[in-house]
Design a protein around this motif. Structure first.
Motif, short mmCIF file in Angstrom:
data_model
loop_
_atom_site.label_atom_id
_atom_site.label_comp_id
_atom_site.label_asym_id
_atom_site.label_seq_id
_atom_site.Cartn_x
_atom_site.Cartn_y
_atom_site.Cartn_z
N LYS A 12 0.87 -1.12 0.11
CA LYS A 12 0.04 -0.02 0.05
C LYS A 12 0.91 1.39 -0.13
O LYS A 12 2.02 1.13 0.37
N VAL A 13 0.38 2.54 -0.64
CA VAL A 13 0.86 3.79 -0.61
C VAL A 13 0.05 4.51 -0.22
O VAL A 13 -1.33 4.67 -0.62
N SER A 14 0.47 5.64 0.46
CA SER A 14 -0.42 6.61 0.71
C SER A 14 0.12 8.10 0.17
O SER A 14 1.40 8.47 0.25
N PHE A 15 -0.83 8.71 -0.42
CA PHE A 15 -0.48 10.21 -0.99
C PHE A 15 -1.21 10.99 0.17
O PHE A 15 -2.31 11.12 0.31
N SER A 16 -0.63 12.21 0.34
CA SER A 16 -0.89 13.33 1.30
C SER A 16 -0.80 14.56 0.52
O SER A 16 0.24 14.91 0.05
N PHE A 17 -1.87 15.27 0.29
CA PHE A 17 -1.77 16.63 -0.18
C PHE A 17 -2.89 17.68 0.33
O PHE A 17 -3.81 17.06 0.95
N GLU A 18 -2.67 18.92 -0.08
CA GLU A 18 -3.46 19.92 0.60
C GLU A 18 -4.31 20.67 -0.90
O GLU A 18 -3.29 20.95 -1.72
N ILE A 19 -5.47 20.80 -0.84
CA ILE A 19 -5.97 21.92 -1.64
C ILE A 19 -6.75 22.84 -1.01
O ILE A 19 -7.11 22.91 0.05
N ASN A 20 -7.04 24.10 -1.87
CA ASN A 20 -7.60 25.14 -1.39
C ASN A 20 -8.93 25.35 -1.23
O ASN A 20 -9.43 26.06 -0.32
N SER A 21 -9.72 24.46 -2.05
CA SER A 21 -11.19 24.60 -1.96
C SER A 21 -11.77 23.06 -2.20
O SER A 21 -10.91 22.39 -2.81
N ASN A 22 -13.04 22.80 -2.01
CA ASN A 22 -13.58 21.46 -2.22
C ASN A 22 -13.55 21.39 -3.73
O ASN A 22 -13.79 22.52 -4.66
N SER A 23 -13.13 20.32 -4.19
CA SER A 23 -13.15 20.11 -5.56
C SER A 23 -13.13 18.48 -5.91
O SER A 23 -13.29 17.80 -4.92
N THR A 24 -13.05 18.07 -7.15
CA THR A 24 -12.75 16.81 -7.50
C THR A 24 -11.55 16.46 -8.13
O THR A 24 -10.72 17.51 -8.66
N ALA A 25 -11.06 15.04 -8.16
CA ALA A 25 -9.67 14.75 -8.50
C ALA A 25 -9.83 13.53 -9.15
O ALA A 25 -10.56 12.70 -9.06
N ASN A 26 -8.75 13.44 -10.13
CA ASN A 26 -8.23 12.19 -10.57
C ASN A 26 -6.85 11.77 -10.48
O ASN A 26 -5.96 12.78 -10.16
N LEU A 27 -6.55 10.38 -10.15
CA LEU A 27 -5.14 9.97 -9.88
C LEU A 27 -4.92 8.86 -10.85
O LEU A 27 -5.69 8.10 -10.74
N ASP A 28 -3.86 9.20 -11.45
CA ASP A 28 -3.47 8.10 -12.48
C ASP A 28 -2.01 7.66 -12.04
O ASP A 28 -0.84 8.34 -11.33
N LEU A 29 -1.75 6.48 -12.10
CA LEU A 29 -0.16 5.66 -12.23
C LEU A 29 -0.19 5.47 -13.79
O LEU A 29 -0.53 4.66 -14.50
N ILE A 30 1.15 5.94 -13.97
CA ILE A 30 1.72 5.52 -15.38
C ILE A 30 3.25 4.81 -15.34
O ILE A 30 4.06 5.27 -14.71
N ASP A 31 3.05 3.62 -16.06
CA ASP A 31 4.50 3.01 -15.95
C ASP A 31 5.24 3.47 -17.18
O ASP A 31 4.89 4.35 -17.93
N LEU A 32 6.46 3.30 -17.10
CA LEU A 32 7.49 3.82 -18.06
C LEU A 32 7.32 3.39 -19.65
O LEU A 32 7.91 4.33 -20.41
N MET A 33 6.47 2.44 -19.60
CA MET A 33 5.97 2.22 -21.08
C MET A 33 4.74 3.11 -21.55
O MET A 33 4.18 3.16 -22.75
N GLY A 34 4.23 4.11 -20.77
CA GLY A 34 3.19 4.80 -21.05
C GLY A 34 1.79 4.30 -20.80
O GLY A 34 0.77 4.96 -20.78
N LYS A 35 1.64 3.23 -20.03
CA LYS A 35 0.59 2.36 -19.87
C LYS A 35 0.03 3.14 -18.49
O LYS A 35 0.53 3.06 -17.32
N ARG A 36 -1.42 3.59 -18.65
CA ARG A 36 -1.90 4.50 -17.68
C ARG A 36 -3.00 3.64 -17.01
O ARG A 36 -3.78 2.84 -17.37
N ALA A 37 -3.04 3.51 -15.69
CA ALA A 37 -3.82 2.89 -14.64
C ALA A 37 -4.71 4.19 -13.72
O ALA A 37 -4.13 4.79 -13.08
#
Length: 72
Positions: A1-26
């Motif tokens: 498992k991995v955790s990402f922590s970040f701060e945003i200034n206002s309520n919003s929606t977000a997208n998170l992608d992981l991309i391997d070195l071959m360009g394959k997006r998850a």
């Protein structure tokens, strides 16, 4: 498992992608609602092969990019 922590200034929606070195997006999540302030997201990496990935977090028109190394 991995955790990402970040701060945003206002309520919003977000997208998170992981991309391997071959360009394959998850897409980890899409249009997830986030609240203003600190946000913590934990994802399980059991489906990912060891290697180097780039993560992209997009929220409020801003793109945050970083490197993630998954080891055995």
């Amino acid at each position: 498992k991995v955790s990402f922590s970040f701060e945003i200034n206002s309520n919003s929606t977000a997208n998170l992608d992981l991309i391997d070195l071959m360009g394959k997006r998850a897409r980890i999540f899409s249009n997830r609602s986030l609240l203003a302030g600190r946000n913590d997201v934990t994802i399980d990496l059991y489906d990912f092969d060891p290697g180097i990935y780039v993560y992209q977090l997009e929220s409020n028109g801003k793109l945050f990019v970083g490197k993630l190394i998954i080891s055995e």
